[in-house]
Scaffold this active site. Structure first.
Site, PDB file in Angstrom:
ATOM      1  N   LYS A   1     -41.087  41.178  15.149  1.00  0.00           N
ATOM      2  CA  LYS A   1     -40.657  40.872  13.788  1.00  0.00           C
ATOM      3  C   LYS A   1     -39.215  40.398  13.806  1.00  0.00           C
ATOM      4  O   LYS A   1     -38.378  40.931  14.523  1.00  0.00           O
ATOM      5  CB  LYS A   1     -40.815  42.095  12.885  1.00  0.00           C
ATOM      6  CG  LYS A   1     -40.418  41.811  11.420  1.00  0.00           C
ATOM      7  CD  LYS A   1     -41.033  42.780  10.435  1.00  0.00           C
ATOM      8  CE  LYS A   1     -40.398  44.147  10.405  1.00  0.00           C
ATOM      9  NZ  LYS A   1     -38.957  44.137  10.106  1.00  0.00           N
TER      10      LYS A   1
ATOM     11  N   GLU B   1     -39.393  42.467   1.544  1.00  0.00           N
ATOM     12  CA  GLU B   1     -38.756  43.744   1.210  1.00  0.00           C
ATOM     13  C   GLU B   1     -37.923  43.615  -0.062  1.00  0.00           C
ATOM     14  O   GLU B   1     -37.073  42.726  -0.167  1.00  0.00           O
ATOM     15  CB  GLU B   1     -37.878  44.202   2.393  1.00  0.00           C
ATOM     16  CG  GLU B   1     -37.150  45.517   2.129  1.00  0.00           C
ATOM     17  CD  GLU B   1     -36.552  46.160   3.378  1.00  0.00           C
ATOM     18  OE1 GLU B   1     -36.825  45.684   4.502  1.00  0.00           O
ATOM     19  OE2 GLU B   1     -35.818  47.148   3.210  1.00  0.00           O
TER      20      GLU B   1
ATOM     21  N   ASP C   1     -36.409  48.606  13.351  1.00  0.00           N
ATOM     22  CA  ASP C   1     -35.035  48.941  13.727  1.00  0.00           C
ATOM     23  C   ASP C   1     -34.439  49.908  12.704  1.00  0.00           C
ATOM     24  O   ASP C   1     -33.301  50.367  12.864  1.00  0.00           O
ATOM     25  CB  ASP C   1     -34.171  47.689  13.928  1.00  0.00           C
ATOM     26  CG  ASP C   1     -34.018  46.855  12.675  1.00  0.00           C
ATOM     27  OD1 ASP C   1     -34.662  47.165  11.653  1.00  0.00           O
ATOM     28  OD2 ASP C   1     -33.240  45.869  12.727  1.00  0.00           O
ATOM     29  N   SER C   2     -35.232  50.287  11.691  1.00  0.00           N
ATOM     30  CA  SER C   2     -34.884  51.409  10.819  1.00  0.00           C
ATOM     31  C   SER C   2     -34.658  52.666  11.656  1.00  0.00           C
ATOM     32  O   SER C   2     -34.060  53.625  11.174  1.00  0.00           O
ATOM     33  CB  SER C   2     -35.991  51.651   9.787  1.00  0.00           C
ATOM     34  OG  SER C   2     -37.255  51.802  10.409  1.00  0.00           O
TER      35      SER C   2
ATOM     36  N   ASP D   1     -39.559  45.318  16.036  1.00  0.00           N
ATOM     37  CA  ASP D   1     -38.459  44.519  15.493  1.00  0.00           C
ATOM     38  C   ASP D   1     -37.574  43.948  16.593  1.00  0.00           C
ATOM     39  O   ASP D   1     -37.228  44.650  17.555  1.00  0.00           O
ATOM     40  CB  ASP D   1     -37.568  45.397  14.607  1.00  0.00           C
ATOM     41  CG  ASP D   1     -38.047  45.481  13.175  1.00  0.00           C
ATOM     42  OD1 ASP D   1     -39.035  44.808  12.824  1.00  0.00           O
ATOM     43  OD2 ASP D   1     -37.421  46.231  12.398  1.00  0.00           O
TER      44      ASP D   1
ATOM     45  N   GLU E   1     -35.989  38.813  11.206  1.00  0.00           N
ATOM     46  CA  GLU E   1     -35.489  38.668   9.842  1.00  0.00           C
ATOM     47  C   GLU E   1     -34.947  37.266   9.595  1.00  0.00           C
ATOM     48  O   GLU E   1     -34.235  36.718  10.445  1.00  0.00           O
ATOM     49  CB  GLU E   1     -34.370  39.690   9.572  1.00  0.00           C
ATOM     50  CG  GLU E   1     -34.846  41.132   9.623  1.00  0.00           C
ATOM     51  CD  GLU E   1     -33.757  42.137   9.272  1.00  0.00           C
ATOM     52  OE1 GLU E   1     -32.656  41.738   8.832  1.00  0.00           O
ATOM     53  OE2 GLU E   1     -34.022  43.341   9.444  1.00  0.00           O
TER      54      GLU E   1
HETATM   55  O1  KIV Z   1     -37.179  48.534  10.272  1.00  0.00           O
HETATM   56  C1  KIV Z   1     -38.115  48.746   9.489  1.00  0.00           C
HETATM   57  O2  KIV Z   1     -38.625  49.883   9.350  1.00  0.00           O
HETATM   58  C2  KIV Z   1     -38.627  47.619   8.723  1.00  0.00           C
HETATM   59  C3  KIV Z   1     -39.595  47.891   7.617  1.00  0.00           C
HETATM   60  C4  KIV Z   1     -38.955  48.649   6.517  1.00  0.00           C
HETATM   61  C5  KIV Z   1     -40.264  46.669   7.118  1.00  0.00           C
HETATM   62  O3  KIV Z   1     -38.245  46.512   8.983  1.00  0.00           O
HETATM   63 NA    NA Z   2     -36.481  46.421  10.403  1.00  0.00          NA
END
Ligand code: KIV
Ligand code: NA
Length: 262
Positions: free
Chosen positions: A110, A179, A42-43, A81, A112
């Site tokens: 993924k 992280e 989600d980056s 994510d 959090e």
């Molecule tokens: O969103 C993302 O790119 C991430 C990574 C930095 C682990 O969660």
């Molecule tokens: Na992320």
């Protein structure tokens, strides 16, 4: 690459190479370079959409990018994510994960956090949706954390993080991202867990590494995070930069102490 394949890599002491991707062309570059795991992070809210946090990213955004990445891959494991609030309770999280898997083509999702999040992890695992946990600096908690800072620095915070990592594994996660945590703590967690631990700003002692692809190509505007490295500098192609990253992770040349926190 498969989920059991990742566990075998940990058992054999072979480093896992993970990198983000947001579209089919970059996904194909990752695959040609032999990256083990592609992460649709989600980056993308920050590096693709230009936002100042990951909070506005929606499940529709994630499904769109995950499907694009999936079209560029054939053998690389695809992780996506669960964006902010798409995992707020078990029914919503199951719906969100089902979309990432069925419409997006993700093999793993993924999520959090720990604590009550472990109930959600357990519900996903029970439906045979592989889960990657994410602890330490969890960007979806930026407002509570008060910024993008190294986590687990005090003794109490380190013990909490260690307990959280164990709880995430016990809930049924197959992989864990750590992280921005001190290298010694990340190494301790990696040794204690049976699932592979992937670090970003977590030192050389993890089972593998992940970076945001635009960070490691020097494309992201602004100051490069300490834990990243411009792998395109001195090279003439994106393919060469990604291959160099994969090589440096496998040969334990990246991250160095200059990319890590003590
Ligand atoms: O969103 C993302 O790119 C991430 C990574 C930095 C682990 O969660
Ligand atoms: Na992320």
């Amino acid at each position: 690459m498969t989920v059991p394949g990742l566990k075998a890599m940990k058992a054999e002491g072979r480093k896992i190479v993970m990198l983000t991707a947001y579209d089919a062309s970059f996904a194909a570059q990752l695959e040609s370079a032999g990256v083990d795991v592609a992460l649709v992070g989600d980056s993308l809210g920050m590096v693709v959409q230009g936002r100042s946090s990951t909070l506005p990213v929606t499940i529709d955004d994630m499904v769109y990018h995950t499907a694009a990445v999936a079209r560029g891959l054939s053998a690389t494991l695809l992780v996506a994510d669960l964006p902010f609030m798409s995992d707020r309770d078990v029914p919503t999280a199951l719906d969100s994960a089902a979309r990432l898997v069925a419409q997006g083509g993700a093999a793993m999702v993924k999520i959090e956090g720990a604590g009550r999040v472990c109930t959600v992890i357990a519900a996903l695992a029970e439906r045979d949706i592989p889960v990657c946990g994410h602890l330490g600096l969890t960007p979806q908690s930026v407002n509570r954390l008060g910024g993008y800072k190294v986590q687990g620095k005090t003794e109490a915070a380190a013990e909490q993080l260690f307990a959280d990592a164990q709880a995430v594994e016990a809930a049924g996660a197959d992989l864990l991202v750590l992280e921005c945590v001190p290298s010694s703590l990340a190494a301790r967690i990696t040794a204690a867990l049976s699932i592979p631990v992937i670090g970003i700003g977590a030192g050389i002692g993890c089972d593998g590494q992940v970076l945001v692809v635009y960070d490691m190509l020097g494309l992201t505007p602004g100051k490069r995070p300490k834990f990243s490295k411009d792998f395109l500098a001195g090279r003439d192609a994106i393919s060469a930069a990604i291959a160099a990253y994969a090589d440096d992770v496998r040969e334990k040349r990246f991250p160095g102490p200059e990319h890590s926190f003590s």
